[in-house]
Design an enzyme around this catalytic site. Sequence first.
Site, mmCIF file in Angstrom:
data_model
loop_
_atom_site.group_PDB
_atom_site.id
_atom_site.type_symbol
_atom_site.label_atom_id
_atom_site.label_comp_id
_atom_site.label_asym_id
_atom_site.label_seq_id
_atom_site.Cartn_x
_atom_site.Cartn_y
_atom_site.Cartn_z
ATOM 1 N N CYS A 54 69.746 9.171 19.848
ATOM 2 C CA CYS A 54 70.939 9.699 20.512
ATOM 3 C C CYS A 54 71.833 10.415 19.495
ATOM 4 O O CYS A 54 71.436 11.413 18.917
ATOM 5 C CB CYS A 54 71.655 8.596 21.285
ATOM 6 S SG CYS A 54 72.888 9.226 22.465
ATOM 7 N N HIS A 69 67.496 7.056 24.908
ATOM 8 C CA HIS A 69 67.551 5.695 24.382
ATOM 9 C C HIS A 69 66.244 4.972 24.704
ATOM 10 O O HIS A 69 66.078 4.479 25.820
ATOM 11 C CB HIS A 69 68.719 4.928 25.016
ATOM 12 C CG HIS A 69 70.055 5.366 24.536
ATOM 13 N ND1 HIS A 69 70.651 4.826 23.414
ATOM 14 C CD2 HIS A 69 70.908 6.316 24.993
ATOM 15 C CE1 HIS A 69 71.819 5.413 23.205
ATOM 16 N NE2 HIS A 69 72.002 6.319 24.154
ATOM 17 N N GLU A 125 65.366 2.107 23.770
ATOM 18 C CA GLU A 125 65.655 0.691 24.001
ATOM 19 C C GLU A 125 66.185 0.424 25.401
ATOM 20 O O GLU A 125 66.254 -0.726 25.840
ATOM 21 C CB GLU A 125 66.651 0.174 22.944
ATOM 22 C CG GLU A 125 68.100 0.561 23.149
ATOM 23 C CD GLU A 125 68.478 1.985 22.722
ATOM 24 O OE1 GLU A 125 69.684 2.284 22.740
ATOM 25 O OE2 GLU A 125 67.581 2.784 22.384
#
Length: 195
Positions: A77, A175, A177
């Site tokens: 990001c 992202h 995650e």
Amino acid sequence: MKIVIINYGAGNIQSIKFAIERLGYKAILSNDPEEIKAADKVIFPGVGEASSAMAKLRESGLDTLIPQLTQPVLGICLGMQLMCNYTEEGNTKGLSIFNVDVLRFTNKVKVPQIGWNQIRDLKSSLFNNITPDSFIYLVHSFYAPVCEETICTTDYGINYSSGLQKDNFYGLQFHPEKSSDIGELILNNFLTNSK
């Protein structure tokens, strides 16, 4: 394998740490240059505003360390955006790892882009066993245009770089995650396939 997540006070690094732990690895949170240099893999996260994040990197000397790293480094990001030459956010000079400037989305699209979108034009070992048009999760108002270092693209009013790679440096606008099974597979590919 020693995995270090750079902890410079910009971003929700715990969610990245938990995602790595779900894959069966341990990660260290650190801003210590010696510990970062000794890592096998480095993750450079970022959430927030570019100029204040760069100021934090300069305070700790990480702005000169990160571009000199020789092991695989993954920017996520804002981390990816700070690896570029420049960003319009706060009129900020970046780390000049990726040879592209980061621009603000036009008013023709809702800014920020928040939510799920697709990745296409996959060109990296990060995307082993990932099918084009897979959905990933994004939150951002600025983007890197398509360039020589683009390894995947996403369409949001325009086709832009949602991933970049140069040598041992990788960057993801999205992202991993927060991108469910696809994101975990991409993170695992970084930990196992990147050189």
